[in-house]
Design a protein around this motif. Sequence first.
Motif, PDB file in Angstrom:
ATOM      1  N   PRO A  93      17.461 -17.646  11.229  1.00 46.95           N
ATOM      2  CA  PRO A  93      16.359 -16.729  11.537  1.00 46.95           C
ATOM      3  C   PRO A  93      15.580 -17.194  12.754  1.00 46.95           C
ATOM      4  O   PRO A  93      15.745 -18.341  13.210  1.00 46.95           O
ATOM      5  CB  PRO A  93      15.493 -16.813  10.280  1.00 46.95           C
ATOM      6  CG  PRO A  93      15.699 -18.212   9.799  1.00 46.95           C
ATOM      7  CD  PRO A  93      17.140 -18.536  10.098  1.00 46.95           C
ATOM      8  N   PRO A  94      14.717 -16.350  13.300  1.00 46.91           N
ATOM      9  CA  PRO A  94      13.796 -16.810  14.344  1.00 46.91           C
ATOM     10  C   PRO A  94      12.790 -17.790  13.741  1.00 46.91           C
ATOM     11  O   PRO A  94      12.709 -17.932  12.513  1.00 46.91           O
ATOM     12  CB  PRO A  94      13.124 -15.518  14.797  1.00 46.91           C
ATOM     13  CG  PRO A  94      13.226 -14.603  13.627  1.00 46.91           C
ATOM     14  CD  PRO A  94      14.514 -14.932  12.945  1.00 46.91           C
ATOM     15  N   PRO A  95      12.020 -18.491  14.572  1.00 44.13           N
ATOM     16  CA  PRO A  95      11.003 -19.399  14.038  1.00 44.13           C
ATOM     17  C   PRO A  95      10.078 -18.692  13.056  1.00 44.13           C
ATOM     18  O   PRO A  95       9.792 -17.501  13.199  1.00 44.13           O
ATOM     19  CB  PRO A  95      10.249 -19.857  15.294  1.00 44.13           C
ATOM     20  CG  PRO A  95      11.238 -19.709  16.404  1.00 44.13           C
ATOM     21  CD  PRO A  95      12.059 -18.504  16.045  1.00 44.13           C
ATOM     22  N   ILE A  96       9.629 -19.414  12.058  1.00 43.83           N
ATOM     23  CA  ILE A  96       8.749 -18.830  11.047  1.00 43.83           C
ATOM     24  C   ILE A  96       7.440 -18.415  11.697  1.00 43.83           C
ATOM     25  O   ILE A  96       6.765 -19.241  12.321  1.00 43.83           O
ATOM     26  CB  ILE A  96       8.479 -19.837   9.916  1.00 43.83           C
ATOM     27  CG1 ILE A  96       9.790 -20.271   9.259  1.00 43.83           C
ATOM     28  CG2 ILE A  96       7.541 -19.236   8.868  1.00 43.83           C
ATOM     29  CD1 ILE A  96       9.626 -21.373   8.237  1.00 43.83           C
ATOM     30  N   PRO A  97       7.029 -17.143  11.571  1.00 48.72           N
ATOM     31  CA  PRO A  97       5.761 -16.714  12.172  1.00 48.72           C
ATOM     32  C   PRO A  97       4.586 -17.488  11.563  1.00 48.72           C
ATOM     33  O   PRO A  97       4.604 -17.813  10.368  1.00 48.72           O
ATOM     34  CB  PRO A  97       5.691 -15.223  11.806  1.00 48.72           C
ATOM     35  CG  PRO A  97       7.095 -14.822  11.503  1.00 48.72           C
ATOM     36  CD  PRO A  97       7.749 -16.029  10.924  1.00 48.72           C
ATOM     37  N   PRO A  98       3.572 -17.780  12.363  1.00 47.38           N
ATOM     38  CA  PRO A  98       2.433 -18.557  11.844  1.00 47.38           C
ATOM     39  C   PRO A  98       1.797 -17.952  10.606  1.00 47.38           C
ATOM     40  O   PRO A  98       1.438 -18.670   9.671  1.00 47.38           O
ATOM     41  CB  PRO A  98       1.464 -18.579  13.029  1.00 47.38           C
ATOM     42  CG  PRO A  98       2.339 -18.420  14.235  1.00 47.38           C
ATOM     43  CD  PRO A  98       3.453 -17.518  13.810  1.00 47.38           C
ATOM     44  N   HIS A  99       1.633 -16.605  10.550  1.00 42.83           N
ATOM     45  CA  HIS A  99       0.972 -16.008   9.400  1.00 42.83           C
ATOM     46  C   HIS A  99       1.827 -16.092   8.149  1.00 42.83           C
ATOM     47  O   HIS A  99       1.306 -16.072   7.030  1.00 42.83           O
ATOM     48  CB  HIS A  99       0.578 -14.553   9.696  1.00 42.83           C
ATOM     49  CG  HIS A  99       1.722 -13.608   9.882  1.00 42.83           C
ATOM     50  ND1 HIS A  99       2.396 -13.504  11.073  1.00 42.83           N
ATOM     51  CD2 HIS A  99       2.314 -12.739   9.037  1.00 42.83           C
ATOM     52  CE1 HIS A  99       3.348 -12.600  10.960  1.00 42.83           C
ATOM     53  NE2 HIS A  99       3.330 -12.120   9.725  1.00 42.83           N
TER      54      HIS A  99
END
Length: 462
Positions: A257-263
């Motif tokens: 997956p893409p990097p984990i979103p901050p939120h």
Amino acid sequence: MSRKSALSLARSHFESGDFLATLSRRVALATESQRPDASPLLHRYLSEEIEQSLVKIGFVCEIMENPVAGMPPFLIGERIESQDRPTVLLYGHGDVIDGMASNWTNERTPWEVRVEGERWYGRGIADNKAQHSINLAALAAVFAERGELGFNAKIIFEMGEEVGSPGLNAMCESLRERLRADLLIASDGPRQRALSPTIFLGSRGALHFRLHVTNPAGARHSGNWGGVLANPATVLANALASLVDGQGRIRINGLLPPPIPPHVRERVAYLEVGADEGDPPLSSHWGEPGLTPAERVFAWNTLEVLAMNAGNIANPVSAIPRAAEAVCQLRFVVGTDWLRAKELITAHLAREGFDNIEVTIEASGAATRLDPNDPWVAFAERSIEASTGKNVTLLPNLGGTIPNECFANTLDLATIWIPHSYPGCRQHAPDEHVLAPVMREALQLMTGVFWDLGEPDVPARR
């Protein structure tokens, strides 16, 4: 007429034994959707259990055949009170997995609710009969106290979730206007922990694929041909190791997956996984390095080998097997390039020297995730906290997979899932059960949510 009185009615429904009686009647119907002879019971569950419950609170219902020939039916219901009020779409499923009757322990049976302390046993009791029974009872408590719901309600109820929800998306597509709503509220899956009221906003997607490799010469004597003919089992074992390593880490870069979103990271990073009594101990050094266990389950992808076969394990012979195959599953979050999975897996295997392996995609479903900042999320959190006095655990998505794509994407709804089971419930296994304290609390909090939907301070309509 008050919120407090509605919650009191819901509590009385549970403590009087009425809820147990209703649930026992529903569990007794062996609604195994995998069985070709189950159709009469599937229809009966809709007409005698779901439709009758909804009609009592003013729903107009219709049982509809599945658009996929030969697949289980649906129930569509509506109660429209005012065009100026919010509209909620509800969902549930009444079918269950194979009862596995011979494998239940302590003389338990799948089709009879057995109460043992705080545990209530029965097939489908966690998935999904207790969960939708709680929601229907909560609606009835609000209706009894208020004389109306205070909002518009629609429902789509299926009897084929355990066979992949055939026809569900097609039904949503064809009834898009009829099912138009402001949000979905539904219940399935487990809470993050038994004592923690939980909301999740979508689910990881799931993709099943099969790998198959054949020895063109057929099975051959291992003494005469070992060392000069490629062994399909050996080839397959090494191919699998190239896809996912010995620590459970995915090695196909295109399927990460893409990097984990901050939120998202903020919501899940410090949640405990496996902390309830009876949960299995977590494997050390397993999964993507640098992530917490909760991030691995709720915010990352996993690749599992579900089954593999070569030769006859019960009666092995001294021969190179004719063929070997494995079934694998990718669980993935939003942002994964899953539609290109076959292309990516095939190219990866070729680069690793396994260009003779056939890759077949067998089933797939998209990942979904409502923005945690959506105003309906805050509404649900406030309501549940007011009913329980507890902080709510918010998961951006469930670690498992549920049929949420048709609601989030096809119908374009905000999707709020409020589960009433817990991780140790043994759904899909012998000795499936629910916890009485969780159900009692769930009935209270769902009554509160439905009551609050009829109050003036709900989010603006979509």
